[in-house]
Design an enzyme around this catalytic site. Structure first.
Site, PDB file in Angstrom:
ATOM      1  N   ASP A  27     -15.507   4.452   4.637  1.00 45.25           N
ATOM      2  CA  ASP A  27     -16.215   3.170   4.584  1.00 45.25           C
ATOM      3  C   ASP A  27     -17.654   3.335   4.092  1.00 45.25           C
ATOM      4  OD1 ASP A  27     -16.569   0.489   4.885  1.00 45.25           O
ATOM      5  OD2 ASP A  27     -16.800   0.533   7.058  1.00 45.25           O
ATOM      6  N   GLY A  28     -18.170   2.283   3.464  1.00 44.41           N
ATOM      7  CA  GLY A  28     -19.592   2.247   3.102  1.00 44.41           C
ATOM      8  C   GLY A  28     -19.877   2.375   1.613  1.00 44.41           C
ATOM      9  N   ASN A  29     -18.813   2.383   0.796  1.00 47.54           N
ATOM     10  CA  ASN A  29     -19.023   2.522  -0.659  1.00 47.54           C
ATOM     11  C   ASN A  29     -19.837   1.359  -1.229  1.00 47.54           C
ATOM     12  OD1 ASN A  29     -17.342   4.705  -0.444  1.00 47.54           O
ATOM     13  ND2 ASN A  29     -15.576   3.726  -1.390  1.00 47.54           N
ATOM     14  N   ASN A  75      -7.442  -5.625   1.901  1.00 45.38           N
ATOM     15  CA  ASN A  75      -8.328  -5.428   0.744  1.00 45.38           C
ATOM     16  C   ASN A  75      -7.969  -6.310  -0.461  1.00 45.38           C
ATOM     17  OD1 ASN A  75      -8.967  -1.889   1.402  1.00 45.38           O
ATOM     18  ND2 ASN A  75     -10.186  -3.675   1.940  1.00 45.38           N
ATOM     19  N   TRP A  76      -6.771  -6.938  -0.418  1.00 46.57           N
ATOM     20  CA  TRP A  76      -6.403  -7.863  -1.509  1.00 46.57           C
ATOM     21  C   TRP A  76      -7.332  -9.063  -1.549  1.00 46.57           C
ATOM     22  CZ3 TRP A  76      -3.332  -5.746  -4.918  1.00 46.57           C
ATOM     23  CH2 TRP A  76      -2.357  -4.827  -4.514  1.00 46.57           C
ATOM     24  N   GLU A 214      -9.261  11.598  19.103  1.00 42.06           N
ATOM     25  CA  GLU A 214     -10.707  11.644  19.342  1.00 42.06           C
ATOM     26  C   GLU A 214     -11.412  10.954  18.175  1.00 42.06           C
ATOM     27  OE1 GLU A 214     -12.254  12.957  22.036  1.00 42.06           O
ATOM     28  OE2 GLU A 214     -10.298  13.445  22.898  1.00 42.06           O
TER      29      GLU A 214
HETATM   30  C1  FPP Z   1     -14.466   0.909   1.982  1.00 41.75           C
HETATM   31  O1  FPP Z   1     -15.817   0.732   1.626  1.00 41.75           O
HETATM   32  C2  FPP Z   1     -13.770   1.640   0.957  1.00 41.75           C
HETATM   33  C3  FPP Z   1     -12.656   1.220   0.311  1.00 41.75           C
HETATM   34  C4  FPP Z   1     -12.029  -0.082   0.579  1.00 41.75           C
HETATM   35  C5  FPP Z   1     -12.050   2.026  -0.757  1.00 41.75           C
HETATM   36  C6  FPP Z   1     -11.984   3.500  -0.543  1.00 41.75           C
HETATM   37  C7  FPP Z   1     -11.664   4.113  -1.831  1.00 41.75           C
HETATM   38  C8  FPP Z   1     -12.205   5.231  -2.340  1.00 41.75           C
HETATM   39  C9  FPP Z   1     -13.119   6.124  -1.592  1.00 41.75           C
HETATM   40  C10 FPP Z   1     -11.838   5.547  -3.736  1.00 41.75           C
HETATM   41  C11 FPP Z   1     -11.031   6.737  -3.985  1.00 41.75           C
HETATM   42  C12 FPP Z   1      -9.828   6.940  -3.159  1.00 41.75           C
HETATM   43  C13 FPP Z   1      -8.890   7.865  -3.460  1.00 41.75           C
HETATM   44  C14 FPP Z   1      -7.831   8.177  -2.486  1.00 41.75           C
HETATM   45  C15 FPP Z   1      -8.893   8.597  -4.730  1.00 41.75           C
HETATM   46  P1  FPP Z   1     -16.356  -0.749   1.414  1.00 41.75           P
HETATM   47  O2  FPP Z   1     -16.129  -1.119   0.006  1.00 41.75           O
HETATM   48  O3  FPP Z   1     -15.730  -1.644   2.412  1.00 41.75           O
HETATM   49  O4  FPP Z   1     -17.885  -0.550   1.700  1.00 41.75           O
HETATM   50  P2  FPP Z   1     -18.866  -1.592   2.392  1.00 41.75           P
HETATM   51  O5  FPP Z   1     -18.364  -1.773   3.797  1.00 41.75           O
HETATM   52  O6  FPP Z   1     -20.182  -0.883   2.351  1.00 41.75           O
HETATM   53  O7  FPP Z   1     -18.834  -2.841   1.595  1.00 41.75           O
END
Ligand code: FPP
Length: 247
Positions: A27-29, A75-76, A214
């Protein structure tokens, strides 16, 4: 963190007490990208690089099962551009990494229903599953279009089908048998669940499997989750007293 500090951290890990199964909510991208005034997909791209790092570090360490939450059934609801970006990142990940994954004896599994994914993405995933199916090193579970509730409901439907066909009796149904109707069939429950980004919730992830897992939380955002964070989480896990309801 520099290499010598990293090695020092790693050397403190007790190799005989590793979590067999680590699950991560990546999480956190989005927030990571926003801080840089960049589109959310940029955060996912950087997040993919950490997937590469963490898969490699886990393999070297000897983790037997690693589960990554990459796309949930919820996520959709995100904008199409972001969904398309995530699909492209998945394809790129497999295309770039499959050789190394095979070399590292990793076996890829998918948790979730990828039927609604675009054909090109499904083809790439099927190829990765096929080419790694005989590997017997680490199991890399990628949760895609995954939801814990949907998984449990699917398990109930499948178990009812087997009951109707006379393959199982009502008395046979216990937690062990039910586990065999989940996507994680044949794998142990996670010992350690990692959630970066400061959120303190499960978000419909592995609801059945985390009964005695855990948890390890951190404020760090996933694109900043380098291998030192994995080592920190494991070291913390090794200090825990796991009683599984006993004393
Ligand atoms: C949540 O962060 C992240 C996701 C919904 C996607 C995760 C996907 C990857 C790390 C890409 C690569 C994956 C693979 C398996 C190659 P968010 O977008 O909800 O972040 P936010 O909470 O800060 O908005």
């Amino acid at each position: 963190m520099n290499q010598s500090n990293l090695n020092l951290l790693k050397s403190q890990i007790d190799i005989d007490n590793l979590p067999k199964h680590i699950a991560i909510i990546m999480d956190g991208n989005g927030r990571w990208a926003k801080k840089r005034f960049m589109p959310r997909t940029f955060g996912h791209q950087e997040g993919m690089k950490r997937v590469v790092d963490i898969v490699e570090a886990s393999t070297i360490l000897g983790i037997e099962h690693l589960t990554l939450y990459a796309f949930s059934t919820e996520n959709w609801k995100r904008p199409n551009t972001e969904i398309d970006g995530l699909m492209k990142i998945l394809v790129t990940y497999i295309r770039n990494e499959l050789d190394r994954i095979i070399e590292n004896n990793v076996r890829i599994h998918i948790l979730g229903d990828i039927a609604p994914f675009p054909q090109i993405v499904r083809d790439e995933i099927e190829k990765a599953i096929g080419e790694t199916k005989n590997n017997n090193g680490m199991d890399l579970n990628i949760a895609l279009n995954y939801g814990g509730r949907a998984e449990i409901i699917k398990g109930i439907k499948d178990i009812l089908k087997d009951f109707e066909l006379g393959r199982i009796n009502l008395e046979d149904i216990d937690d062990q048998l039910f586990s065999q109707y989940l996507y994680t069939k044949g794998q142990p429950d996670p010992d350690l669940l990692i959630r970066p980004s400061g959120e303190l919730r499960l978000s419909n992830f592995l609801l059945y499997q985390v009964a005695y897992t855990e948890f390890w939380y951190s404020d760090i955002l996933w694109p900043d989750f380098y291998e030192d964070k994995l080592y920190e989480a494991i070291l913390d896990y090794q200090k825990r007293d796991r009683r599984f309801g006993g004393i």
